[in-house]
Scaffold this motif. Structure first.
Motif, PDB file in Angstrom:
ATOM      1  N   LEU A 114      69.048  57.963   9.045  1.00  0.00           N
ATOM      2  CA  LEU A 114      70.077  57.665  10.040  1.00  0.00           C
ATOM      3  C   LEU A 114      69.860  56.296  10.689  1.00  0.00           C
ATOM      4  O   LEU A 114      70.818  55.575  10.961  1.00  0.00           O
ATOM      5  CB  LEU A 114      70.113  58.752  11.114  1.00  0.00           C
ATOM      6  N   ALA A 115      68.625  55.921  10.912  1.00  0.00           N
ATOM      7  CA  ALA A 115      68.332  54.605  11.487  1.00  0.00           C
ATOM      8  C   ALA A 115      68.741  53.497  10.524  1.00  0.00           C
ATOM      9  O   ALA A 115      69.333  52.497  10.933  1.00  0.00           O
ATOM     10  CB  ALA A 115      66.857  54.496  11.836  1.00  0.00           C
ATOM     11  N   ASP A 116      68.444  53.686   9.230  1.00  0.00           N
ATOM     12  CA  ASP A 116      68.863  52.707   8.223  1.00  0.00           C
ATOM     13  C   ASP A 116      70.376  52.619   8.152  1.00  0.00           C
ATOM     14  O   ASP A 116      70.942  51.528   8.046  1.00  0.00           O
ATOM     15  CB  ASP A 116      68.292  53.076   6.850  1.00  0.00           C
ATOM     16  N   PHE A 117      71.043  53.764   8.200  1.00  0.00           N
ATOM     17  CA  PHE A 117      72.507  53.791   8.170  1.00  0.00           C
ATOM     18  C   PHE A 117      73.080  53.065   9.381  1.00  0.00           C
ATOM     19  O   PHE A 117      74.032  52.306   9.271  1.00  0.00           O
ATOM     20  CB  PHE A 117      73.015  55.231   8.122  1.00  0.00           C
ATOM     21  N   ASP A 118      72.475  53.267  10.541  1.00  0.00           N
ATOM     22  CA  ASP A 118      72.936  52.611  11.762  1.00  0.00           C
ATOM     23  C   ASP A 118      72.806  51.096  11.650  1.00  0.00           C
ATOM     24  O   ASP A 118      73.717  50.360  12.030  1.00  0.00           O
ATOM     25  CB  ASP A 118      72.151  53.129  12.965  1.00  0.00           C
TER      26      ASP A 118
END
Length: 157
Positions: free
Chosen positions: A26-30
Motif C-alpha cells: 500500500l505504501a508503494d501504491f501510494d
C-alpha cells in the motif's frame, strides 16, 4: 479433559508477515499514485497555460484592424510552433539542465529518452509545462507589436 479445552495459543510477538507485506504494498501504491497525480496535475496546468495563447490571440484580434487578423494569428501559431522547436533544441537545456555555474544548464539539449528516466512521465510533463510558458511569453510580445511591425521584423525578434 478440562486442560485440553484451555489450550493457550502462543503469545503474539508482532504483526504477521502478511500484514507487513500488505502495508508495504500500500505504501508503494501510494507513492506511485502520488507521482502519477502530480504528473496529471502538471499536464492539466500545461493545457491551461497553453490556452492562454488563444486568449491572447482573441485579445489581439479584437484590438487590431480586421485586415491584420490573419497576420496576428499567423504570428501566434508561429510562436507556438517555432517556440516548441527552439525550446526542444536549446531552451529546456539552458533553463532546466544541470548548472555547475548556477546560471545556465549544460545538458539536456536535443532531449533524448535517457533525459526522461523518472518512469512516471513527470519529466515530460515538466517539459510541456515550461514550453507552454515560454510560448505564451513570446505571444505577449506579439500583442505588444501588433500593427507596429512587419512579419519580417517580428521573425528577427
Amino acid at each position: 479433559a478440562a486442560q485440553e479445552e484451555r489450550k493457550e495459543s502462543p503469545p503474539s510477538v508482532g504483526p504477521s508477515t502478511a500484514m507487513t507485506d500488505t502495508v508495504a504494498t500500500l505504501a508503494d501504491f501510494d507513492l506511485s499514485l502520488t507521482a502519477e497525480l502530480n504528473t496529471l496535475w502538471l499536464m492539466i496546468g500545461s493545457i491551461l497555460v497553453f490556452f492562454m495563447q488563444t486568449g491572447f490571440a482573441m485579445l489581439e484580434v479584437g484590438s487590431v484592424d480586421s485586415k491584420n487578423t490573419r497576420n496576428i494569428l499567423i504570428k501566434n501559431v508561429m510562436d507556438a510552433s517555432l517556440g516548441a522547436v527552439i525550446w526542444y533544441t536549446v531552451g529546456y537545456g539552458l533553463a532546466m539542465g544541470k548548472a555547475p555555474s548556477r546560471v545556465f544548464g549544460t545538458d539536456m539539449f536535443f532531449l533524448l529518452k535517457e533525459d526522461f528516466s523518472d518512469g512516471t512521465g513527470y519529466e515530460y510533463a515538466t517539459w510541456l509545462f515550461q514550453w507552454a510558458f515560454a510560448a505564451t511569453a513570446a505571444t505577449i510580445v506579439s500583442g505588444a507589436v501588433a500593427e507596429r511591425c512587419s512579419i519580417t521584423a517580428y521573425l528577427t525578434y
